[in-house]
Design an enzyme around this catalytic site. Structure first.
Site, PDB file in Angstrom:
ATOM      1  N   LEU A 141     -41.483  18.477  34.333  1.00  0.00           N
ATOM      2  CA  LEU A 141     -41.569  17.022  34.256  1.00  0.00           C
ATOM      3  C   LEU A 141     -40.982  16.438  32.972  1.00  0.00           C
ATOM      4  O   LEU A 141     -41.153  15.255  32.691  1.00  0.00           O
ATOM      5  CB  LEU A 141     -43.022  16.576  34.446  1.00  0.00           C
ATOM      6  N   CYS A 142     -40.279  17.254  32.205  1.00  0.00           N
ATOM      7  CA  CYS A 142     -39.602  16.758  30.997  1.00  0.00           C
ATOM      8  C   CYS A 142     -38.300  16.068  31.373  1.00  0.00           C
ATOM      9  O   CYS A 142     -37.573  16.531  32.249  1.00  0.00           O
ATOM     10  CB  CYS A 142     -39.282  17.909  30.048  1.00  0.00           C
ATOM     11  N   HIS A 143     -38.015  14.983  30.680  1.00  0.00           N
ATOM     12  CA  HIS A 143     -36.748  14.281  30.877  1.00  0.00           C
ATOM     13  C   HIS A 143     -35.630  15.036  30.170  1.00  0.00           C
ATOM     14  O   HIS A 143     -35.827  15.504  29.048  1.00  0.00           O
ATOM     15  CB  HIS A 143     -36.821  12.861  30.292  1.00  0.00           C
ATOM     16  N   MET A 165     -41.836  18.377  23.138  1.00  0.00           N
ATOM     17  CA  MET A 165     -41.656  19.561  23.987  1.00  0.00           C
ATOM     18  C   MET A 165     -40.422  20.352  23.576  1.00  0.00           C
ATOM     19  O   MET A 165     -40.423  21.587  23.614  1.00  0.00           O
ATOM     20  CB  MET A 165     -41.582  19.162  25.463  1.00  0.00           C
ATOM     21  N   GLU A 166     -39.381  19.660  23.157  1.00  0.00           N
ATOM     22  CA  GLU A 166     -38.164  20.340  22.714  1.00  0.00           C
ATOM     23  C   GLU A 166     -38.416  21.126  21.431  1.00  0.00           C
ATOM     24  O   GLU A 166     -37.926  22.254  21.269  1.00  0.00           O
ATOM     25  CB  GLU A 166     -37.028  19.330  22.538  1.00  0.00           C
ATOM     26  N   ASP A 206     -38.095  40.119  21.092  1.00  0.00           N
ATOM     27  CA  ASP A 206     -37.141  40.878  21.898  1.00  0.00           C
ATOM     28  C   ASP A 206     -36.294  41.813  21.042  1.00  0.00           C
ATOM     29  O   ASP A 206     -36.064  42.963  21.408  1.00  0.00           O
ATOM     30  CB  ASP A 206     -36.234  39.927  22.682  1.00  0.00           C
TER      31      ASP A 206
END
Length: 162
Positions: free
Chosen positions: A75-77, A113-114, A128
């Site tokens: 739901l992120c733009h 969020m980014e 990793d």
């Protein structure tokens, strides 16, 4: 704090309409940590990891993560980011590495969020690249530390100095 914005009156998930919001400068800073064995820390610090420059690769991965957040979080733009800066700090006392990401845009929605995605992807890349020598590394304390801009104004985590 207001209610959840990603659900309509019937409880269905939807992408928030930001079309009527004013465009402003938006900035978010997130931080996280990966703890590891002293020997793993030494490999990173001394640039002797078999896969190469761990923090250099993790920085590029973190930037890429910020840019692709809307593909990962439903739901992120999708945003036109104007800046992504990622820094790593070696911490002998943990031992471990702190990752800090600052993300900026000029738009109608924030970039928290980014920034969080950048930190997570950066730390996952460290994992990793070092997992062959240390599978017990722990990613921890990932959080937004600061956000600026938008209708809700500026915010800093309470334990953030300054």
């Amino acid at each position: 704090m207001s209610g959840l914005t990603h659900f309509d009156a019937a409880g269905h998930a939807h992408m928030v309409d930001v079309g009527g919001k004013q465009e402003t400068q938006r900035i978010a800073i997130a931080r996280g940590t990966i703890r590891m064995l002293p020997a793993t820390f030494a490999l990173i610090r001394d640039g002797k990891a078999k896969k190469g420059d761990v923090l250099g690769v993790a920085r590029i991965a973190a930037i890429q993560g910020a840019k692709r957040t809307a593909e990962l979080i439903p739901l992120c733009h999708p945003l036109a980011l104007t800046r992504v800066a990622v820094d790593f700090e070696l911490d002998d006392a943990l031992p471990g590495v702190h990752c800090v990401a600052q993300v900026e845009t000029f738009g109608r929605t924030g970039v928290e969020m980014e920034a969080l995605t950048a930190v997570q992807v950066g730390l996952l890349t460290v994992y990793d690249m070092c997992k062959a020598v240390d599978r017990g590394m722990v990613i921890t304390e990932v959080s937004v530390r600061e956000k600026r801009g938008g209708k809700s104004g500026d915010w800093k985590a309470e334990d953030t100095a300054g």
